[in-house]
Write a protein that holds these residues in place. Structure first.
Motif, PDB file in Angstrom:
ATOM      1  N   PHE A 230      -5.732  12.390 -11.451  1.00  0.00           N
ATOM      2  CA  PHE A 230      -4.641  13.141 -10.820  1.00  0.00           C
ATOM      3  C   PHE A 230      -4.555  14.591 -11.303  1.00  0.00           C
ATOM      4  N   ASN A 231      -5.119  14.877 -12.501  1.00  0.00           N
ATOM      5  CA  ASN A 231      -5.067  16.247 -13.003  1.00  0.00           C
ATOM      6  C   ASN A 231      -5.774  17.187 -12.035  1.00  0.00           C
ATOM      7  N   GLN A 232      -5.086  18.269 -11.670  1.00  0.00           N
ATOM      8  CA  GLN A 232      -5.685  19.279 -10.787  1.00  0.00           C
ATOM      9  C   GLN A 232      -6.073  18.734  -9.409  1.00  0.00           C
ATOM     10  N   TYR A 233      -5.476  17.598  -9.014  1.00  0.00           N
ATOM     11  CA  TYR A 233      -5.839  17.012  -7.715  1.00  0.00           C
ATOM     12  C   TYR A 233      -5.609  18.013  -6.574  1.00  0.00           C
ATOM     13  N   VAL A 234      -4.444  18.654  -6.582  1.00  0.00           N
ATOM     14  CA  VAL A 234      -4.105  19.575  -5.489  1.00  0.00           C
ATOM     15  C   VAL A 234      -5.068  20.765  -5.463  1.00  0.00           C
ATOM     16  N   GLN A 235      -5.351  21.334  -6.630  1.00  0.00           N
ATOM     17  CA  GLN A 235      -6.275  22.465  -6.701  1.00  0.00           C
ATOM     18  C   GLN A 235      -7.672  22.053  -6.229  1.00  0.00           C
ATOM     19  N   THR A 236      -8.156  20.928  -6.758  1.00  0.00           N
ATOM     20  CA  THR A 236      -9.536  20.500  -6.490  1.00  0.00           C
ATOM     21  C   THR A 236      -9.736  20.020  -5.063  1.00  0.00           C
TER      22      THR A 236
ATOM     23  N   LEU B 200       4.797  26.713  -2.546  1.00  0.00           N
ATOM     24  CA  LEU B 200       4.969  25.450  -3.274  1.00  0.00           C
ATOM     25  C   LEU B 200       3.628  24.860  -3.721  1.00  0.00           C
ATOM     26  N   TYR B 201       2.558  25.175  -2.988  1.00  0.00           N
ATOM     27  CA  TYR B 201       1.218  24.782  -3.444  1.00  0.00           C
ATOM     28  C   TYR B 201       0.782  25.663  -4.604  1.00  0.00           C
ATOM     29  N   LYS B 202       1.021  26.961  -4.468  1.00  0.00           N
ATOM     30  CA  LYS B 202       0.534  27.912  -5.486  1.00  0.00           C
ATOM     31  C   LYS B 202       1.284  27.768  -6.809  1.00  0.00           C
ATOM     32  N   ASN B 203       2.593  27.425  -6.745  1.00  0.00           N
ATOM     33  CA  ASN B 203       3.365  27.395  -8.007  1.00  0.00           C
ATOM     34  C   ASN B 203       3.351  26.024  -8.693  1.00  0.00           C
ATOM     35  N   GLY B 204       2.582  25.085  -8.159  1.00  0.00           N
ATOM     36  CA  GLY B 204       2.435  23.794  -8.830  1.00  0.00           C
ATOM     37  C   GLY B 204       3.414  22.723  -8.394  1.00  0.00           C
ATOM     38  N   THR B 205       4.359  23.057  -7.487  1.00  0.00           N
ATOM     39  CA  THR B 205       5.353  22.070  -7.058  1.00  0.00           C
ATOM     40  C   THR B 205       4.686  20.872  -6.385  1.00  0.00           C
TER      41      THR B 205
ATOM     42  N   LYS C 288       0.873  -1.171   0.000  1.00  0.00           N
ATOM     43  CA  LYS C 288       0.000   0.000   0.000  1.00  0.00           C
ATOM     44  C   LYS C 288       0.907   1.217   0.000  1.00  0.00           C
ATOM     45  N   VAL C 289       0.535   2.238  -0.767  1.00  0.00           N
ATOM     46  CA  VAL C 289       1.382   3.425  -0.883  1.00  0.00           C
ATOM     47  C   VAL C 289       0.568   4.659  -0.505  1.00  0.00           C
ATOM     48  N   GLY C 290       1.145   5.481   0.382  1.00  0.00           N
ATOM     49  CA  GLY C 290       0.470   6.704   0.801  1.00  0.00           C
ATOM     50  C   GLY C 290       1.423   7.884   0.758  1.00  0.00           C
ATOM     51  N   ILE C 291       0.850   9.076   0.697  1.00  0.00           N
ATOM     52  CA  ILE C 291       1.654  10.296   0.737  1.00  0.00           C
ATOM     53  C   ILE C 291       1.067  11.239   1.779  1.00  0.00           C
ATOM     54  N   VAL C 292       1.951  11.824   2.586  1.00  0.00           N
ATOM     55  CA  VAL C 292       1.551  12.812   3.583  1.00  0.00           C
ATOM     56  C   VAL C 292       2.179  14.135   3.175  1.00  0.00           C
ATOM     57  N   LEU C 293       1.342  15.154   2.992  1.00  0.00           N
ATOM     58  CA  LEU C 293       1.814  16.441   2.488  1.00  0.00           C
ATOM     59  C   LEU C 293       1.735  17.512   3.567  1.00  0.00           C
ATOM     60  N   ASP C 294       2.859  18.118   3.837  1.00  0.00           N
ATOM     61  CA  ASP C 294       2.953  19.281   4.715  1.00  0.00           C
ATOM     62  C   ASP C 294       2.149  20.423   4.073  1.00  0.00           C
ATOM     63  N   ILE C 295       1.221  21.031   4.837  1.00  0.00           N
ATOM     64  CA  ILE C 295       0.493  22.192   4.318  1.00  0.00           C
ATOM     65  C   ILE C 295       0.595  23.354   5.309  1.00  0.00           C
ATOM     66  N   THR C 296       1.797  23.481   5.902  1.00  0.00           N
ATOM     67  CA  THR C 296       2.051  24.577   6.834  1.00  0.00           C
ATOM     68  C   THR C 296       2.284  25.877   6.053  1.00  0.00           C
ATOM     69  N   GLY C 297       2.349  26.991   6.784  1.00  0.00           N
ATOM     70  CA  GLY C 297       2.451  28.306   6.149  1.00  0.00           C
ATOM     71  C   GLY C 297       3.608  28.437   5.181  1.00  0.00           C
TER      72      GLY C 297
ATOM     73  N   LEU D 107      -6.548  22.857  -2.279  1.00  0.00           N
ATOM     74  CA  LEU D 107      -6.639  24.321  -2.235  1.00  0.00           C
ATOM     75  C   LEU D 107      -8.083  24.813  -2.264  1.00  0.00           C
ATOM     76  N   ASN D 108      -8.949  24.138  -3.026  1.00  0.00           N
ATOM     77  CA  ASN D 108     -10.356  24.577  -3.100  1.00  0.00           C
ATOM     78  C   ASN D 108     -11.233  23.948  -2.024  1.00  0.00           C
ATOM     79  N   ASN D 109     -10.637  23.190  -1.123  1.00  0.00           N
ATOM     80  CA  ASN D 109     -11.401  22.476  -0.088  1.00  0.00           C
ATOM     81  C   ASN D 109     -11.360  23.279   1.217  1.00  0.00           C
ATOM     82  N   ASP D 110     -12.466  23.948   1.520  1.00  0.00           N
ATOM     83  CA  ASP D 110     -12.510  24.808   2.717  1.00  0.00           C
ATOM     84  C   ASP D 110     -12.499  24.018   4.015  1.00  0.00           C
ATOM     85  N   ALA D 111     -12.760  22.722   3.950  1.00  0.00           N
ATOM     86  CA  ALA D 111     -12.775  21.905   5.174  1.00  0.00           C
ATOM     87  C   ALA D 111     -11.363  21.612   5.685  1.00  0.00           C
ATOM     88  N   ILE D 112     -10.362  21.840   4.837  1.00  0.00           N
ATOM     89  CA  ILE D 112      -8.975  21.543   5.233  1.00  0.00           C
ATOM     90  C   ILE D 112      -8.363  22.736   5.955  1.00  0.00           C
TER      91      ILE D 112
END
Length: 214
Positions: A77-83, A31-36, A17-26, A86-91
């Motif tokens: 996977f296309n636009q996964y981060v945006q959708t 790096l979120y905004k520029n597509g990294t 099983k493969v998982g990814i944990v992404l830091d979303i600190t300030g 970034l666009n998820n107010d619950a996070i």
């Protein structure tokens, strides 16, 4: 390219099983905004598609809080981060970092909710400091079928993570750290070689200690 790395490291017959944990600190905001971060998800999905049991990448994000998100596949996977992020107010986004709660949730998913003994490969993306109690979680989870591959991005010193390999008190060495200053400048071959460098050794040690099935 992933296939070449898997063959080189004798991982072609491994199912995990493969998982990814992404830091979303300030400090990650740019790096979120520029597509990294989207690029990171896409390139790591290639690993998941090769040896994940359902060709999907399980996803978490965290700052002081954490969220478990829908898995990502080659179909969506296309636009996964945006959708989904970034666009998820619950996070909860762009606060300070606190790793242990999200790590405990990773452990809960794979050892309580889905306790099938299958090896778990977690890629943990972080751009700087981690809280020191992270060591306790890593030590306690050394008896579990979970390998933590930490990936530092950016130019912090990563003091705690650099010491993972020498941490004592573990049944097996269940964590590794690599630093990629600029992930977009790293070739696929180099990225996958580094990501999968210690996982094969952990698999062998975990089989020996009967943490996973031989």
């Amino acid at each position: 390219m992933v296939q070449i790395t898997l063959e080189k490291k004798k991982l072609t017959n491994v199912t995990a099983k493969v998982g990814i944990v992404l830091d979303i600190t300030g400090s990650m905001q740019g790096l979120y905004k520029n597509g990294t971060v989207q690029e990171v998800v896409e390139r790591i999905l290639a690993v998941a598609c090769k040896f994940d049991d359902n060709a999907a990448l399980d996803v978490w994000v965290y700052d002081t809080h954490f969220s478990r998100l829908p898995s990502v596949t080659e179909k969506d996977f296309n636009q996964y981060v945006q959708t989904h992020i970034l666009n998820n107010d619950a996070i909860h986004k762009f606060g300070r970092n606190n790793e242990p709660p999200v790590m405990e949730d990773v452990i809960r998913k794979y050892t309580v909710e889905q306790d099938d003994g299958m090896p778990v490969f977690i890629i943990f993306i972080n751009d700087g400091g981690v809280v020191k109690p992270i060591k306790k979680v890593i030590t306690a989870s050394s008896v579990l079928p979970i390998f933590w591959q930490f990936v530092g991005i950016g130019d912090s010193d990563f003091e705690v993570l650099k010491k993972l390999d020498t941490m004592e008190g573990r049944l097996v060495d269940n964590a590794n750290f690599i630093h990629l200053d600029d992930i977009s400048a790293v070739s696929d071959e180099s990225l996958y070689d580094q990501l999968l460098n210690e996982f094969p050794r952990w698999l062998e040690a975990a089989k020996e200690k009967r943490i996973i099935r031989p």
